[in-house]
Design an enzyme around this catalytic site. Structure first.
Site, short mmCIF file in Angstrom:
data_model
loop_
_atom_site.label_atom_id
_atom_site.label_comp_id
_atom_site.label_asym_id
_atom_site.label_seq_id
_atom_site.Cartn_x
_atom_site.Cartn_y
_atom_site.Cartn_z
N GLU A 1 0.82 -1.22 0.00
CA GLU A 1 0.00 0.00 0.00
C GLU A 1 0.85 1.26 0.00
O GLU A 1 0.34 2.36 0.18
CB GLU A 1 -0.99 0.00 1.17
CG GLU A 1 -0.39 -0.25 2.52
CD GLU A 1 -1.44 -0.27 3.65
OE1 GLU A 1 -2.59 0.13 3.42
OE2 GLU A 1 -1.07 -0.68 4.75
N CYS B 1 -7.27 -5.64 -1.47
CA CYS B 1 -8.26 -5.48 -0.40
C CYS B 1 -8.68 -4.02 -0.22
O CYS B 1 -9.48 -3.72 0.64
CB CYS B 1 -7.74 -6.05 0.91
SG CYS B 1 -6.30 -5.18 1.52
C1 PEP Z 1 -5.91 0.27 1.94
O1 PEP Z 1 -5.13 1.17 2.26
O2 PEP Z 1 -6.31 0.09 0.78
C2 PEP Z 1 -6.44 -0.63 2.98
C3 PEP Z 1 -7.15 -1.68 2.67
O3 PEP Z 1 -6.23 -0.30 4.28
P1 PEP Z 1 -7.02 0.89 5.03
O4 PEP Z 1 -8.12 1.36 4.12
O5 PEP Z 1 -7.54 0.34 6.29
O6 PEP Z 1 -5.96 1.91 5.23
MG MG Z 2 -4.24 1.16 4.22
#
Ligand code: PEP
Ligand code: MG
Length: 537
Positions: A428, A499
């Site tokens: 990410e 995700c």
């Molecule tokens: C993302 O960053 O895409 C992720 C799934 O984590 P979060 O949205 O919880 O930061």
């Molecule tokens: Mg994230």
């Protein structure tokens, strides 16, 4: 009739009454009051209500976290009932001061008194007296109550909502959220999606008390919030709602079917969850597993760290309910917009690029190890995987693996059973995507977090509603990084999923399938729609 436009976070229609929710830190202003007796009466009612709330919190905590942790609410209750504390507030009211200000002043005075004491235990009570005073002030001013005081579910209208406020709300009492601020990729929007609430953020509406109790509709298809709709609009919306419910019903025919393209390519469709209760939605939606358990939500809306035991129970329940299907638990991703006071995180100039997630865990190994112990203990009850957020280097993974080994060794020496646990990382950050060839040698899977990957690649703060216009969620740079990550993962024979919220964007499903993405993890709301899209490829 008042029509307001905002940014939709989930398609769907909600019809119900408006509940004006005022949150946030509220500093009472000193006012001269006329009727002293009435003000004293108001104070006593608020104190009684605060006492009831604390008793309820104590009883709940007894059941969920045990007596030792629950004691704090008992201490708060005793402090609330303290004669000296109450007498000082009443004395100020007798002189014509409003109750809110009197509570604030007295709370501050007592807090300073505790803070100056030698005894460590007494010093720690300084924060408690602020806490109980805040509770009484909130009751007096009718703000900040996350328990929605309405028999019917409502359309909750708020200035903005933090993830920790959202997580504490009783979801059965809410049809939709409408917020004046907020962005569609914030964690509050993600929570609304996971609760299947057709909600709107960044709405051009004012938070006025006169809207409280008015009939309204939320049109999540067009991002419209209509207060006091006329009969025609109301009927239109009710018809639209019927259609939406029918389509949702129609999708249910896909329950039990495979996520397979016409030419036979299979994609795992898993779910994102934030707490134990979400598992029921996963099972109802026929999710194939849990691709992202945002474990930090177990830490939000609390007064202290969740204990190993409490976390173990949560993970174990999720694993047992999923009956052997894969459950990927993401370790604590606290920081940025997800804050809990007891972490004592200092204010930062640029929190999204700051002290967050794995950076905190590696810096505070005792917190990290407690969570890892809980996950490994729970792993004996199902198929658990762990993934680590915000990774930027191979060194971080090696450090994590050392800590994981220590935890496993400890548990083995305590004769505690553990299952096989797959270890993966989130991709990410652009750094992780760019060096995914090296990272792939270290782990067993990648899960691409497109929410943060987009924010960091485009240098667009995901919380900044002003930038939504320029935030191209299909930006080539992000898609190229995804493709590169998938290729690098496959070269090392590890599976790669997505995700982030982009996983549920069905206009990209074909692209992701073509790239070879193995898994898409989405809010339970989207599982069947995504299955339909895959089956049509
Ligand atoms: C993302 O960053 O895409 C992720 C799934 O984590 P979060 O949205 O919880 O930061
Ligand atoms: Mg994230």
């Amino acid at each position: 009739m008042i029509k307001c436009i905002g940014k939709s976070v989930l398609n769907g229609i909600a019809v119900g009454r408006v509940y004006v929710y005022r949150s946030g830190k509220f500093a009472p202003v000193k006012k001269q009051i006329e009727d002293v007796d009435k003000e004293q009466e108001r104070l006593m009612q608020a104190i009684a209500k605060a006492g009831e709330q604390l008793e309820e919190l104590y009883q709940n905590a007894l059941k969920t976290v045990g007596e030792e942790q629950a004691m704090i609410f008992d201490v708060h209750k005793m402090m609330l009932e303290d004669e000296g504390y109450q007498a000082d507030i009443k004395a100020m009211i007798s002189e014509g001061c409003n109750a809110e200000f009197a509570v604030q002043e007295t709370g501050d005075k007592y807090s300073a008194m505790f803070a100056a004491m030698d005894d460590e235990y007494m010093r720690a009570r300084s924060a408690d007296v602020i806490d109980i005073s805040g509770r009484v002030i909130d009751i007096l001013s009718g703000v900040g109550q996350t328990n929605i005081d309405s028999r019917e579910p409502v359309i909750l209208l708020a200035e903005d909502l933090t993830p920790s406020e959202t997580i504490q709300m009783d979801k059965s009492k809410i049809y939709a959220f409408v917020t004046v601020h907020g962005s569609a990729s914030s964690h509050t929007a993600i929570l609304a999606r996971s609760m299947n609430l057709p909600s709107i953020v960044n709405t051009d509406v004012e938070l006025l008390d006169k809207y409280h109790g008015k009939m309204a509709v939320v049109d999540g298809y067009n991002g419209e919030f209509i207060i006091d709709p006329d009969e025609d609009i109301l009927n239109d919306m009710l018809a639209k709602r019927e259609k939406w419910l029918k389509e949702t019903e129609e999708l249910k025919k896909l329950i039990g079917q495979e996520n397979v393209t016409r030419d036979g390519r299979r994609v795992n469709v898993y779910c994102n969850i934030g707490n134990v209760e979400d598992v029921d939605r996963v099972l109802k939606a026929d999710g194939g597993g849990i691709g992202l358990f945002r474990s930090e939500f177990l830490y939000l809306g609390k007064d202290d760290y969740p204990s190993e035991e409490e976390q173990f129970e949560s993970y174990k329940t999720v694993l047992e309910k999923m009956k052997g299907k894969k459950v990927i638990i993401r370790t604590l991703d606290i920081g940025a917009d997800k804050k809990a006071d007891y972490f004592n995180l200092e204010p930062e100039e640029n929190p999204a690029m700051g002290y967050r997630a794995i950076r905190i865990c590696l810096d505070r190994p005792e917190v990290f190890k407690t969570q890892l112990r809980a996950i490994y203990r729970a792993s004996a009850f199902g198929t658990a995987s762990i993934m680590f957020p915000m990774i930027i280097s191979v060194e971080e993974i090696r450090k994590i693996k050392e800590i994981v080994e220590e935890v496993k060794k400890e548990l083995t020496s305590e004769n505690i059973a553990m299952g096989e646990v797959e270890l993966g990382i989130m991709i990410e950050t652009p750094a992780a995507a760019v060096i995914s060839d090296e990272l792939a040698k270290e782990v067993e899977f990648f899960s691409i977090g497109t929410n943060d990957l987009t924010q960091y690649t485009l240098a667009i703060d995901r919380q900044n509603q002003k930038l939504e216009k320029v935030c191209d969620l299909h930006h080539k740079a992000v898609l190229k990084l995804i493709q590169m990550t998938v290729e690098n993962g496959h070269r090392e024979n590890i599976w790669v999923g997505i995700c982030g919220e982009l996983a549920s964007d069905t206009s990209l499903t074909q692209t992701f399938v073509d790239m070879g993405v193995d898994e898409l993890s989405v809010s339970p709301t989207y599982v069947l729609g995504l299955r339909k899209a895959i089956r049509e490829i």
